[in-house]
Design an enzyme around this catalytic site. Structure first.
Site, PDB file in Angstrom:
ATOM      1  N   ASP A 108       0.857  -1.171   0.000  1.00 62.13           N
ATOM      2  CA  ASP A 108       0.000   0.000   0.000  1.00 62.13           C
ATOM      3  C   ASP A 108       0.899   1.228   0.000  1.00 62.13           C
ATOM      4  O   ASP A 108       2.086   1.135   0.336  1.00 62.13           O
ATOM      5  CB  ASP A 108      -0.918   0.007   1.234  1.00 62.13           C
TER       6      ASP A 108
ATOM      7  N   VAL B  77       2.510   2.684  -6.481  1.00 60.62           N
ATOM      8  CA  VAL B  77       2.285   1.887  -7.702  1.00 60.62           C
ATOM      9  C   VAL B  77       2.503   2.691  -8.971  1.00 60.62           C
ATOM     10  O   VAL B  77       2.489   2.118 -10.067  1.00 60.62           O
ATOM     11  CB  VAL B  77       0.884   1.265  -7.706  1.00 60.62           C
TER      12      VAL B  77
ATOM     13  N   ASN C 235      -5.185  -3.784  -7.459  1.00 65.52           N
ATOM     14  CA  ASN C 235      -6.364  -3.162  -6.870  1.00 65.52           C
ATOM     15  C   ASN C 235      -6.297  -1.642  -6.802  1.00 65.52           C
ATOM     16  O   ASN C 235      -7.296  -0.996  -6.489  1.00 65.52           O
ATOM     17  CB  ASN C 235      -6.589  -3.725  -5.461  1.00 65.52           C
TER      18      ASN C 235
ATOM     19  N   SER D 192     -13.825  -1.754 -13.116  1.00 67.10           N
ATOM     20  CA  SER D 192     -15.013  -1.057 -12.633  1.00 67.10           C
ATOM     21  C   SER D 192     -16.071  -1.100 -13.721  1.00 67.10           C
ATOM     22  O   SER D 192     -15.744  -1.199 -14.914  1.00 67.10           O
ATOM     23  CB  SER D 192     -14.675   0.407 -12.312  1.00 67.10           C
TER      24      SER D 192
ATOM     25  N   SER E 158     -17.370   1.420 -14.462  1.00 65.52           N
ATOM     26  CA  SER E 158     -17.001   2.680 -15.118  1.00 65.52           C
ATOM     27  C   SER E 158     -15.982   2.466 -16.224  1.00 65.52           C
ATOM     28  O   SER E 158     -15.710   3.389 -17.000  1.00 65.52           O
ATOM     29  CB  SER E 158     -16.453   3.670 -14.092  1.00 65.52           C
TER      30      SER E 158
ATOM     31  N   TYR F 158     -11.403   8.767 -15.026  1.00 65.69           N
ATOM     32  CA  TYR F 158     -11.575   7.450 -14.408  1.00 65.69           C
ATOM     33  C   TYR F 158     -12.118   6.455 -15.422  1.00 65.69           C
ATOM     34  O   TYR F 158     -11.655   5.308 -15.494  1.00 65.69           O
ATOM     35  CB  TYR F 158     -12.526   7.595 -13.226  1.00 65.69           C
TER      36      TYR F 158
ATOM     37  N   LYS G  10     -10.048   3.105 -16.284  1.00 64.59           N
ATOM     38  CA  LYS G  10     -10.631   1.788 -16.040  1.00 64.59           C
ATOM     39  C   LYS G  10     -10.972   1.081 -17.353  1.00 64.59           C
ATOM     40  O   LYS G  10     -10.895  -0.153 -17.439  1.00 64.59           O
ATOM     41  CB  LYS G  10     -11.867   1.914 -15.162  1.00 64.59           C
TER      42      LYS G  10
END
Length: 262
Positions: free
Chosen positions: A38, A65, A91, A142, A144, A155, A159
């Protein structure tokens, strides 16, 4: 709980909360050794502490990331620690609420970097190890990425890239028996969506549009991720699975059946 991942090694990004943490918990409960990362190591340590996983089953790393070197090191550290890699769960993601005339270049690149570049970086680092174990990748895309939203174009673009990257990698690496799939969550009750749940107007709109009448839970998303990563999905690759309470099954036209009865 079954032990589908006993002896397997699972690497997860953005694992300190929400869907990532739920997936970590699910894989751990099913016997996996966990390599989790993370952006905040302290948040990750706090989140996983209640699981009380023994040290020989858990490796935690801080990882930005958007930095290919850090992602490579994260994967390398996991393989060095556990000797193999069987599952990669990508993720990480972020969005920006704006129209195209309002979003600056820096914000655009951040959304693409966190959401799409990160998947490329991790798959690039992990694929040689997954080929050796005939493993699996599960990306968190997603709904989306399947359709457009109002005010979320960056976004949607990022995605959407994850969705088609999933398909392309599935085709490329099927000869190596590496499966690549994605879950496409709809509205999910996580800390990141709390503002939606607290906004009565937005919540009322979702209640009206969602056939199942409620948001999904992180555990429900984790169950889908674990399924796609498991041998139960051994002949499934290149799939972008909508886990959305039926939202994308509807045309969003008026509820004719209910209206007729009034």
């Amino acid at each position: 709980m079954t032990q589908r991942f006993s002896g397997k090694v699972v690497a997860l990004t953005a694992a300190a909360s929400g869907i990532g943490l739920a997936a970590l918990e699910r894989f751990a409960a099913e016997g996996a050794m966990i390599c989790a990362s993370d952006i905040s190591l302290e948040a990750l340590k706090t989140a996983v502490a209640p699981l009380a996983l023994p040290e020989d089953r858990l490796l935690l790393r801080e990882c930005d990331v958007t930095d290919i070197g850090q992602v490579q090191s994260f994967i390398d550290d996991g393989v060095r620690r556990f000797g193999r890699l069987d599952v990669l769960v990508n993720n990480a993601g972020t969005g920006a609420l704006a129209y195209v005339t309002e979003l600056d270049q820096e914000a655009w690149h951040k959304v693409i970097a966190v959401t799409l570049d990160s998947v490329f970086y991790a798959c690039r680092a992990a694929m040689p190890h997954l080929a050796r174990t005939q493993g699996a990748v599960v990306n968190t895309a997603s709904i989306s990425g399947l359709f457009g939203d109002n005010g979320l174009f960056a976004y949607n673009a990022a995605k959407g890239g994850v969705v088609n990257l999933t398909r392309a990698l599935a085709v490329d690496h099927a000869p190596e028996n590496v499966r690549v799939n994605a879950v496409c969550p709809g509205l999910t009750a996580t800390p990141r969506t709390a503002w939606m749940m607290e906004d009565t107007e937005i919540r009322a709109e979702y209640d009206r549009r969602l056939p199942m009448g409620r948001p999904g839970t992180p555990d429900e998303m984790a169950a889908a991720i674990a399924f796609l990563a498991s041998s139960d999905a051994s002949y499934i690759t290149g799939v972008n699975l909508a886990v959305d309470g039926g939202l994308t099954a509807a045309t969003n036209q008026p509820a004719f059946g209910r209206l007729r009865k009034q």
